[in-house]
Design an enzyme around this catalytic site. Structure first.
Site, mmCIF file in Angstrom:
data_model
loop_
_atom_site.group_PDB
_atom_site.id
_atom_site.type_symbol
_atom_site.label_atom_id
_atom_site.label_comp_id
_atom_site.label_asym_id
_atom_site.label_seq_id
_atom_site.Cartn_x
_atom_site.Cartn_y
_atom_site.Cartn_z
ATOM 1 N N TRP A 101 0.875 -1.212 -0.045
ATOM 2 C CA TRP A 101 -0.094 0.007 -0.259
ATOM 3 C C TRP A 101 1.109 1.223 0.097
ATOM 4 C CZ3 TRP A 101 -4.261 -1.165 -2.010
ATOM 5 C CH2 TRP A 101 -4.835 -2.282 -1.410
ATOM 6 N N ASP A 171 -1.364 6.750 6.317
ATOM 7 C CA ASP A 171 -2.617 5.914 6.027
ATOM 8 C C ASP A 171 -2.810 4.877 7.185
ATOM 9 O OD1 ASP A 171 -4.215 3.747 5.020
ATOM 10 O OD2 ASP A 171 -2.970 3.425 3.419
ATOM 11 N N LYS A 195 -11.905 -1.632 6.963
ATOM 12 C CA LYS A 195 -11.066 -2.549 7.846
ATOM 13 C C LYS A 195 -11.411 -2.542 9.145
ATOM 14 C CE LYS A 195 -8.735 -3.045 4.101
ATOM 15 N NZ LYS A 195 -7.485 -2.239 3.663
HETATM 16 C C1 LIG Z 1 -6.939 -1.793 2.219
HETATM 17 C C2 LIG Z 1 -5.989 -0.785 2.189
HETATM 18 C C3 LIG Z 1 -5.994 0.112 1.244
HETATM 19 C C4 LIG Z 1 -6.697 0.255 0.040
HETATM 20 O O1 LIG Z 1 -8.110 0.491 0.359
HETATM 21 P P1 LIG Z 1 -9.284 0.765 -0.597
HETATM 22 O O2 LIG Z 1 -10.181 1.411 -0.010
HETATM 23 O O3 LIG Z 1 -9.521 -0.478 -1.448
HETATM 24 O O4 LIG Z 1 -8.669 1.703 -1.794
HETATM 25 C C5 LIG Z 1 -4.919 1.271 1.525
HETATM 26 N N1 LIG Z 1 -4.096 1.248 2.416
HETATM 27 C C6 LIG Z 1 -3.993 0.304 3.552
HETATM 28 C C7 LIG Z 1 -3.253 0.332 4.739
HETATM 29 C C8 LIG Z 1 -5.059 -0.761 3.245
HETATM 30 O O5 LIG Z 1 -5.220 -1.703 4.155
#
Ligand SMILES: *Cc1c(COP(=O)(O)O)cnc(C)c1O
Length: 361
Positions: A101, A171, A195
């Site tokens: 990511w 993030d 998540k």
């Molecule tokens: C799942 C995830 C993403 C991607 O998320 P989307 O909503 O599918 O774009 C980005 N960063 C992290 C840390 C993730 O776990």
């Protein structure tokens, strides 16, 4: 059939209480005669829902007044572009690459300016967090970017990097609301809610006000400007209204559980049960350096692909779902987010012990 133990990395398990409450309110939200899905996002009732969600989130995370909370769409992935488009004033940013990511965000930023890899753990398949105490950061860097919890590899920053005065962007998709956080250390904290908070379709961005400006990169679409969403309290266009409503319920649930300090204790308790077992097991092994282990995502292997596949299949039959590791790394991964009960992890370990007895020579 009842509910299974869901170890999915995302979309993931939600508190049963929240789902039941949403079910009760599905046809008639508190006497409105309609579902939250059916009501205008400009209505007084909905205004109450989104305002209360923001208020509860601010309370939970102790968000300072000079930060805006935005409820957006486009997934965490859209932020990979939105961040450089809005923040790259000098067209230069530093990225710490600790997994897929972070790498995706880094690659996306290259479209808009000079993205510099300040540190990486790619040399050991992202199984650790690199030392970020003395990074070589160019003076004119607009920000330093991290993925705080690496969902796929199961690592977590236990101390934030020393950004040497530069804005920190994080993030936190897979560790959102899993423990207390000092928001003032960040310029931007963002995450997809699917998540650890709610249904897919909502991204929460917490951003310091001075970073919200008209001065975006040329060609930035209106919908990708933080300012337009901030000026309109996340109601510039139709927001992901139902998803925000569920997030609001999860905020209330976390408050009731005792807030983020209690959530951290709950998560540490679960993670300890699983990691302690992995450390003593003759068959299963964790894949991450101990000091960087995530509380949320726990990857492990047997060292034998066939045995991994057998484990995943038998676990599924026994009511433990979504234990297969990410397609890029194989093995297994148990995601044990806020809503996973302690009992779920205890039962999983019990099952792993049994599997070990039957399969380890
Ligand atoms: C799942 C995830 C993403 C991607 O998320 P989307 O909503 O599918 O774009 C980005 N960063 C992290 C840390 C993730 O776990």
């Amino acid at each position: 059939m009842g509910r299974i133990y869901n170890f999915s990395a995302g979309p993931a398990v939600l508190p049963e209480e929240v789902l039941k409450e949403a079910a009760e309110e599905m046809l008639d939200y508190r006497g409105c005669g309609m579902s939250v899905m059916e009501m205008s996002h400009r209505s007084k009732v909905y205004d109450g829902i989104i305002k209360e969600a923001e208020k509860d989130l601010r309370e939970l995370m102790n968000i300072p007044d000079n930060y805006k909370v935005l409820f957006l769409q486009g997934g965490a992935s859209q932020q990979f572009a939105m961040i450089p488009m809005n923040l790259m004033k000098n067209k230069k940013a530093g990225y710490i690459v600790t997994g897929q990511w972070a790498k995706k965000a880094y690659q996306e930023a290259k479209i808009y300016g000079e993205a510099i890899e300040l540190a990486s753990s790619a040399d050991k398949t992202f199984s650790y967090i690199p030392d970020c105490s003395d990074l070589d950061i160019p003076e004119d860097c607009d920000y330093v970017y991290i993925c705080e919890n690496n969902t796929i590899y199961g690592t977590k920053f236990k101390t934030l990097p020393d950004t040497k005065g530069h804005t920190l962007v994080a993030d936190v998709s897979s560790c959102f609301l899993s423990e207390p956080v000092d928001v003032s250390k960040y310029g931007v904290i963002y995450g997809g809610v699917q998540k650890n908070i709610g249904p897919a379709g909502v991204v929460i961005v917490i951003i310091r006000e001075d970073l919200i400006t008209e001065d975006t990169l040329p060609g930035t679409p209106t919908m990708l400007k933080y300012k337009i969403h901030a000026d309109n309290d996340s109601l510039y266009n139709t927001p992901p209204a139902y998803g925000i409503y569920i997030c609001g319920k999860v905020f209330k649930w976390i408050k009731k559980m005792g807030g983020l300090t209690a959530m951290k204790e709950h998560n540490e308790k679960k993670a300890k049960i699983l990691y302690d077992f992995l450390d003593e097991s003759r068959l299963f092994k964790g894949t991450v350096v101990k000091e960087d282990r995530s509380l949320m995502n726990v990857p492990f292997v047997t060292g034998n692909e066939e045995l991994d596949a057998k484990f995943v299949a038998e676990a599924k039959k026994a009511g433990f779902e979504n234990l297969k590791g990410h397609r890029s790394v194989g093995g297994m991964r148990a995601s044990i987010y806020n809503a996973m009960p302690v009992e779920g992890v205890e039962k999983l370990v019990e099952f792993m012990r049994k599997f070990e007895k039957e399969n380890a020579e």
